[in-house]
Design a protein around this motif. Structure first.
Motif, short mmCIF file in Angstrom:
data_model
loop_
_atom_site.label_atom_id
_atom_site.label_comp_id
_atom_site.label_asym_id
_atom_site.label_seq_id
_atom_site.Cartn_x
_atom_site.Cartn_y
_atom_site.Cartn_z
N GLU A 110 -6.82 5.21 -1.15
CA GLU A 110 -7.23 4.63 -2.41
C GLU A 110 -6.32 3.31 -2.50
OE1 GLU A 110 -8.85 4.38 -6.33
OE2 GLU A 110 -9.14 5.78 -4.63
N ALA A 111 -4.99 3.66 -2.05
CA ALA A 111 -3.89 2.39 -2.50
C ALA A 111 -4.53 0.92 -1.57
CB ALA A 111 -2.66 2.65 -1.74
N ILE A 112 -4.88 1.19 -0.42
CA ILE A 112 -5.28 -0.13 0.18
C ILE A 112 -6.79 -0.51 0.01
CG2 ILE A 112 -5.95 1.06 2.43
CD1 ILE A 112 -4.66 -2.43 2.32
N MET A 113 -7.43 0.41 -0.45
CA MET A 113 -8.80 0.22 -1.13
C MET A 113 -8.80 -0.86 -2.08
SD MET A 113 -11.33 2.97 -2.73
CE MET A 113 -11.38 2.87 -4.52
N MET A 114 -7.69 -0.61 -3.07
CA MET A 114 -7.70 -1.47 -4.25
C MET A 114 -6.89 -2.74 -4.07
SD MET A 114 -9.43 0.64 -6.06
CE MET A 114 -9.56 0.02 -7.53
N LEU A 115 -5.86 -2.66 -3.17
CA LEU A 115 -5.13 -3.88 -2.96
C LEU A 115 -5.78 -4.74 -2.09
CD1 LEU A 115 -1.44 -2.26 -2.45
CD2 LEU A 115 -2.27 -3.70 -4.13
N GLY A 116 -6.48 -4.14 -1.38
CA GLY A 116 -7.25 -5.05 -0.19
C GLY A 116 -8.65 -5.30 -0.73
N ASN A 117 -8.95 -5.01 -2.13
CA ASN A 117 -10.62 -5.42 -2.49
C ASN A 117 -11.12 -5.09 -1.64
OD1 ASN A 117 -9.38 -8.75 -3.58
ND2 ASN A 117 -9.22 -6.91 -4.82
N ASN A 118 -11.26 -3.55 -1.06
CA ASN A 118 -12.11 -2.98 -0.23
C ASN A 118 -13.47 -2.18 -1.27
OD1 ASN A 118 -11.13 -3.40 2.67
ND2 ASN A 118 -9.10 -2.72 1.43
N GLY A 119 -12.90 -0.93 -1.97
CA GLY A 119 -13.64 -0.51 -2.97
C GLY A 119 -14.64 0.71 -2.43
N GLY A 120 -14.23 1.12 -1.23
CA GLY A 120 -15.20 2.30 -0.71
C GLY A 120 -14.29 3.50 -1.35
N GLY A 121 -15.10 4.36 -1.96
CA GLY A 121 -14.43 5.72 -2.47
C GLY A 121 -14.35 6.67 -1.65
N PHE A 122 -13.16 7.63 -1.52
CA PHE A 122 -13.12 8.91 -0.62
C PHE A 122 -14.41 9.80 -1.26
CE2 PHE A 122 -11.87 12.74 0.82
CZ PHE A 122 -11.07 12.47 1.95
N PHE A 123 -14.42 9.93 -2.34
CA PHE A 123 -15.47 10.79 -2.88
C PHE A 123 -16.35 10.05 -3.64
CE2 PHE A 123 -11.23 12.93 -3.76
CZ PHE A 123 -11.41 14.21 -3.04
N ASN A 124 -17.80 10.34 -3.77
CA ASN A 124 -18.80 9.71 -4.29
C ASN A 124 -18.83 9.11 -5.70
OD1 ASN A 124 -21.57 8.77 -3.79
ND2 ASN A 124 -22.48 10.44 -5.14
N MET A 125 -17.99 10.04 -6.41
CA MET A 125 -17.74 9.51 -7.82
C MET A 125 -16.65 8.17 -7.98
SD MET A 125 -17.11 13.20 -9.71
CE MET A 125 -16.56 12.23 -11.62
N ASN A 126 -16.10 7.99 -6.91
CA ASN A 126 -15.25 6.82 -6.37
C ASN A 126 -14.02 7.18 -7.58
OD1 ASN A 126 -14.46 3.66 -6.51
ND2 ASN A 126 -16.08 4.13 -4.93
N ALA A 140 0.83 -1.20 0.07
CA ALA A 140 0.02 0.05 -0.12
C ALA A 140 0.94 1.14 0.00
CB ALA A 140 -0.80 0.03 1.30
N SER A 141 2.29 1.30 0.59
CA SER A 141 2.89 2.44 0.83
C SER A 141 3.33 2.65 -0.57
CB SER A 141 4.07 2.28 1.78
OG SER A 141 3.45 2.09 3.14
N ILE A 142 3.91 1.55 -1.32
CA ILE A 142 4.41 1.83 -2.71
C ILE A 142 3.30 2.27 -3.64
CG2 ILE A 142 5.50 0.57 -4.60
CD1 ILE A 142 6.75 -1.35 -2.66
N LEU A 143 2.17 1.77 -3.64
CA LEU A 143 1.17 2.15 -4.46
C LEU A 143 0.62 3.62 -4.02
CD1 LEU A 143 -0.78 1.53 -6.74
CD2 LEU A 143 -2.33 0.59 -5.17
N ALA A 144 0.71 3.85 -2.90
CA ALA A 144 0.31 5.31 -2.51
C ALA A 144 1.07 6.27 -3.09
CB ALA A 144 -0.01 5.42 -1.18
#
Length: 611
Positions: free
Chosen positions: A259-275, A210-214
């Motif tokens: 965003e980084a852990i959201m994608m790597l961890g298969n989480n998916g919740g967006g910071f903004f409504n438009m994701n 997540a650190s690398i991707l962020a």
């Protein structure tokens, strides 16, 4: 503001390639899909080997760097890392840990108005939404019935949602590890130590990745700040009530880290409504490619981890190829319908052909022009094949069969890549089921990786497989037969039914994506989806952990001429057939009432329903 950077096609394909006519219009999307898969697999091979060394406790470069931190965490928390657990203790520990994590997040959301790091002064999250959100992030679903950028404080985003993004993903992987050990060990009750598995997953795997991707995302323009908002000059000022408007205030925040852990961890919740359609979450073609690949990096690496731990790399490749056999054709079908465009617009004489200016052309309703229809369809199939549920386009605007493919990928149990840990566990469950069926068909002993598959294992596997379809079908039936369930539907006819079916399918599979045409921030849907998320996560876990307890105690049986080989293309075909057959038998009637009926509805009728 600066002009947006080029989209996926114009950045990654030669000029003119996306302007190819006729039958060749699919070629850019095929190249994009295959390139992404090949590159991700190449990266996942060494990652799987790395994870194997981590979970085996080997002494190598990573342990030399992080082992002191790991030991310090054990000392502070009073954990004995050498003491392993049986399946019951492992399961209880997992459930208790998840319970306390959910309660903490629920309390944090309720109290956020009185807590720091709230520069926009948001109120506390309403109790119904707070319950739904806490359950959602606890179960790795990340279903959102709120707009993140206008609801959650920075403290809630960072200490609450981002932390749960790490922990829920780690719990998914720690759930898989005992299942793999059940085949790599024998004549024992020990399936591992939950706290050791959890610590190593977060410390050695998720945090570094997540650190690398962020950092990569920040370099490309994804925002990461504690500032509340920024004021920017408009490219084209305009008049409003006689006053010239020359600037705009934009909401920002700590986005890249989530965003980084959201994608790597298969989480998916967006910071903004438009994701991931928001330019602050996904500003360039490179970030879109990185985020798309990140969704499947760890799920594929776990397949190779499985091969190392059971000492059968051939079985690992069989699993991966089987996943690709299901995923690739469905993705190409989805991309085909999106690139073909909307038939309603074609009747009106609108040009939807592939051009560079249209980022590939096709159905551009609800599509970010920087990304394009084909790349959006690829993102959507990956987000629903895994449990990520993120979106870089409006899924409600997809063509009917494209939306139907999203539904079907979830309704198979998200076994194609699937969520981190839980996806491969579900696939192995189907393989066990296929071994039993194959053994009955050819009169051979049902064995999988040296362990006999008997009635108890089949009962637990069947229970785990059937829980999700029961949740989806019963939940959908309740929603369509009650006034509270129908009240949130904005579109009548088959598409409205699809919206309800999607709203139950997604949380029951811990996915979190949604068709936007349904108002789900109601007491009815908060309770319904919350219960689906909880049962869809833990009711599936418990039967499989019980099966683990049975398998790990069994002696390893040497292969004989009567053993059904599980590392052959024939068995791979049998497993794929079982997955598709179970999914079709459970959900084809529902799909026929929704996306299939909408696709076959005459154009004039569709125009009336969705216009």
């Amino acid at each position: 503001m600066d002009r947006p950077r080029p989209g996926c096609f114009s950045l990654w394909l030669p000029v003119g390639v996306s302007n190819l006519p006729g039958a060749f219009s699919m070629m850019p999307s095929i190249l994009l899909t295959l390139t992404l898969l090949v590159v991700t697999i190449i990266l996942a091979i060494p990652l799987g080997r790395y994870m194997y060394r981590v979970y085996q406790g080997e002494n190598f470069w990573a342990s030399k760097l992080l082992a002191p931190v790991e030991r310090a965490l054990y000392r502070v928390s009073g954990i004995s890392p050498d003491q392993e657990m049986d399946w019951k203790r492992y399961a209880i520990t997992l459930l208790v840990f998840s319970l306390f994590g959910g309660l903490f997040l629920y309390a944090l959301l309720l109290a956020q108005r009185s807590l720091p790091l709230d520069p926009l002064h948001f109120r506390g999250v309403p109790a119904g939404s707070a319950f739904n959100t806490a359950v959602s992030f606890l179960t790795n679903t990340n279903w959102q019935d709120y707009s993140g950028g206008s609801t959650m404080s920075y403290l809630s985003q960072m200490l609450g949602l981002t932390v749960q993004n790490f922990l829920s993903a780690a719990v998914g992987i720690t759930f898989l590890l005992p299942l793999i050990r059940a085949f790599s060990r024998h004549s024992t009750r020990d399936v591992g130590n939950f706290w050791v598995d959890l610590t190593r997953t977060v410390l050695y795997v998720l945090l570094p990745l997540a650190s690398i991707l962020a950092i990569a995302l920040m370099e490309q323009g994804v925002v990461q700040t504690l500032v509340a908002d920024v004021s920017v000059h408009l490219v084209a000022p305009f008049l409003s009530h006689g006053k010239e408007i020359v600037s705009q205030t934009l909401h920002v925040g700590p986005v890249a880290s989530q965003e980084a852990i959201m994608m790597l961890g298969n989480n998916g919740g967006g910071f903004f409504n438009m994701n991931d359609a928001h330019p602050f979450e996904n500003p360039t073609g490179l970030t879109n490619l990185l985020e798309t690949g990140a969704m499947i990096l760890i799920p594929i690496a776990l397949v190779f981890l499985f091969g190392h731990m059971v000492q059968s790399k051939r079985n690992a490749w069989i699993i991966l190829v089987a996943m690709l056999v299901i995923f690739v054709p469905l993705t190409f079908i989805s991309q085909h319908f999106e690139l073909a465009g909307n038939p309603l617009l074609t009747q009106m004489g609108v040009n939807q052909s592939n051009t560079v200016n249209l980022a590939g052309g096709g159905n551009l309703e609800g599509v970010e022009d920087r990304i394009g229809a084909a790349a959006s369809a690829l993102f959507a199939t990956l987000a629903t094949a895994t449990s990520t549920g993120a979106a870089n386009c409006a899924y409600d605007s997809l063509m009917p069969l494209s939306g139907g493919i999203n539904l079907f990928l979830m309704q198979m149990g998200e076994v194609v890549f699937g969520g981190v840990g839980s996806g491969l566990a579900s696939f192995l469950t189907f393989m066990i089921f296929a071994v039993f069926i194959g053994g009955l068909m050819v009169g051979r002993t049902p064995e999988f990786l040296g362990k006999k598959i008997e009635s108890y294992e089949i009962k637990m596997a069947s229970l785990s497989i059937l829980i999700m379809p029961l949740l989806v079908l019963i939940g959908t039936a309740i929603a369509v037969s009650t006034h509270a369930g129908r009240a949130g539907v904005f579109n009548p006819g088959p598409h409205g039914f699809s919206e309800i079916l999607y709203a139950v399918t997604s949380p029951a599979n811990n996915n979190g994506s949604a068709f936007g045409g349904l108002s789900n921030d109601t007491r009815f849907y908060n309770i319904l989806t919350g219960m689906c998320m909880l049962f869809g996560r833990y009711w599936v876990y418990l039967p499989l952990l019980a099966m683990v307890g049975s398998l790990v105690e069994k002696k390893r049986v040497p292969a004989s001429v009567g053993t059904l080989a599980t590392d052959t293309p024939i068995f791979m075909g049998l497993t794929v057939g079982v997955i598709l057959l179970v999914g079709a038998l459970n959900f084809f009637p529902a799909l026929a009432l929704g996306p299939i009926a909408e696709q076959l509805t005459p154009v004039t009728s569709v125009l009336t329903h969705r216009g």
